[in-house]
Design an enzyme around this catalytic site. Structure first.
Site, PDB file in Angstrom:
ATOM      1  N   GLY A 132       0.818  -1.209   0.000  1.00 49.59           N
ATOM      2  CA  GLY A 132       0.000   0.000   0.000  1.00 49.59           C
ATOM      3  C   GLY A 132       0.848   1.254   0.000  1.00 49.59           C
ATOM      4  O   GLY A 132       0.964   1.923   1.035  1.00 49.59           O
ATOM      5  N   GLU A 251      13.784  -4.758  -3.255  1.00 57.76           N
ATOM      6  CA  GLU A 251      13.289  -5.139  -4.574  1.00 57.76           C
ATOM      7  C   GLU A 251      14.411  -5.597  -5.504  1.00 57.76           C
ATOM      8  O   GLU A 251      14.143  -6.201  -6.539  1.00 57.76           O
ATOM      9  CB  GLU A 251      12.531  -3.974  -5.223  1.00 57.76           C
ATOM     10  N   SER A 370       8.493   5.749 -11.648  1.00 57.23           N
ATOM     11  CA  SER A 370       8.680   6.070 -13.062  1.00 57.23           C
ATOM     12  C   SER A 370      10.146   6.358 -13.362  1.00 57.23           C
ATOM     13  O   SER A 370      10.970   6.602 -12.473  1.00 57.23           O
ATOM     14  CB  SER A 370       7.830   7.278 -13.448  1.00 57.23           C
ATOM     15  N   ASN A 371      10.480   6.354 -14.656  1.00 57.50           N
ATOM     16  CA  ASN A 371      11.857   6.661 -15.066  1.00 57.50           C
ATOM     17  C   ASN A 371      12.320   8.006 -14.534  1.00 57.50           C
ATOM     18  O   ASN A 371      13.470   8.166 -14.111  1.00 57.50           O
ATOM     19  CB  ASN A 371      11.945   6.659 -16.592  1.00 57.50           C
TER      20      ASN A 371
END
Length: 387
Positions: A132, A251, A370-371
């Site tokens: 979340g 990650e 995002s990039n």
């Protein structure tokens, strides 16, 4: 990371392969090479039974310390498992978020009571988690979260109000970890808390988001007076940002090699298609196919180089930026190899897979940061450039 495997590592690789061949069959045969939940053959109930089968075989918590029920295997063995899992056709992991993101964060920032409460269910493949983080006004700009959490002075619970979006697999999860603002008037990175919240309760509602692929992997999650016990937070209230960044750093763990093994299969399918339809005879396309193969080897080398280091959002940003651009380009190349066939519905599994690759990969440079945000993080935290 030693790229030359020892005899022990080769035996371990063979044991993973043998186990997968023995168990990914019968009831679980439809899961072979299955992608996200909702894809053909990838039913949630079957995936959960598969997760429990993996756990029973001792294939969860490979790198966890033994004190938490893990096998404490060396890094090389973990890499081998994730690579062989995908090569043998292992489906996408529903337990990934709990096992590789939340669990290490629990071990680093959770109390012994929280570890005892939540780690066993993750290890057994019986408890599933969602993340979340993103909100309608705080997607890549995570520090702009507006979901609120306050302590109920009477019951001692956290009371949560707000909305999360792009929440993967929330409709199949049991719990969600929620980054929320717990100090009124706080801004940006200050005054946040990371809460562990049950999803099956009054005050929580979910709304699936239909994707361009026709699936609904993502969800909107609404909190309207939802509750979590007062002790169910990681790190101190107000210090949630540092905990959230630690989690994101996870990650880039060894499971990324499994992701890259999946990319390898996509590339191999594309090469097969190019040979079938003659696209491989085009010098320009052949050059780009070769560059794609070299790019994938570069991703692997980078992953191996950074494994074993302390979780670091800078390395995670570099990795995410690199693989997302590579895969988006592979999707574009797939459509060029397909040519006019790319616009036609077909029962051919390879052509279907390439069309799906193009559709799915369009989002790779947007989700999970995002990039543009990844470039900011690299500039500020790796190169120490001013904002």
């Amino acid at each position: 990371m030693n790229l030359l495997e020892t005899t022990e590592e080769r035996h371990f690789r063979a044991s993973v392969r043998d186990w997968m061949q023995q168990h990914l069959r019968g009831e679980f045969e439809p899961l072979r090479h299955a992608g996200a939940l909702g894809a053909a053959g990838n039913a949630a109930g079957l995936v959960k039974r598969w997760e429990q089968q993996l756990a029973a075989g001792g294939w969860t918590g490979l790198g966890w310390p033994r004190q938490h029920g893990g096998r404490d295997l060396p890094l090389a063995h973990q890499v081998i498992f994730h690579e062989e899992y995908v090569r043998c056709g292992g489906p996408g992991r529903l337990g990934h978020i709990g096992e590789t993101l939340l669990a290490p964060t629990l071990m680093a920032h959770g109390t012994p009571e929280l570890q005892a409460r939540f780690l066993p269910g993750i290890l057994a493949g019986q408890t599933y988690w969602a993340q979340g983080y993103s909100e309608p006004g705080a997607g890549s700009d995570l520090a702009a979260v507006r979901t609120r959490a306050r302590l109920d002075s009477v019951q001692g619970d956290w009371v949560i109000d707000g909305q999360k979006v792009w929440t993967s697999w929330a409709h199949e999860a049991d719990w969600i970890f929620v980054l929320a603002r717990c100090e009124p008037g706080s801004v940006r990175h200050k005054g946040l808390v990371l809460l562990l919240v049950p999803l099956r309760q009054p005050g929580v509602s979910l709304r699936p988001i239909r994707q361009i692929t026709g699936e609904s992997e993502f969800n909107e999650v609404f909190f309207d007076g939802a509750r979590a016990e007062g002790t169910w937070h990681l790190g101190a209230p107000g210090q949630g940002w540092s905990v959230a960044m630690y989690l994101l750093g996870c990650e880039r763990g060894v499971s990324t090699l499994g992701q890259q093994a999946h990319f390898r299969r996509e590339l191999d399918l594309l090469l097969t298609l190019a040979r079938q339809n003659g696209a491989a005879q085009d010098p320009g396309l052949r050059q780009r196919l070769a560059e794609a193969a070299l790019g994938l080897e570069t991703l692997r080398s980078h992953a191996l180089r950074t494994f074993g280091e302390k979780a670091d959002i800078r390395a995670a940003s570099i990795s995410k930026y690199a693989w997302s651009n590579w895969r988006r380009s592979l999707g574009e190349l797939a459509m060029e190899v397909l040519g006019a066939e790319g616009d036609i519905a077909t029962p051919d599994p390879i052509r279907q897979a390439m069309q799906q690759l193009w559709l799915v990969s369009r989002a790779d440079t947007i989700y999970a940061g995002s990039n543009e945000i990844q470039c900011n993080l690299m500039a500020e935290r790796a190169l120490h450039m001013p904002r």
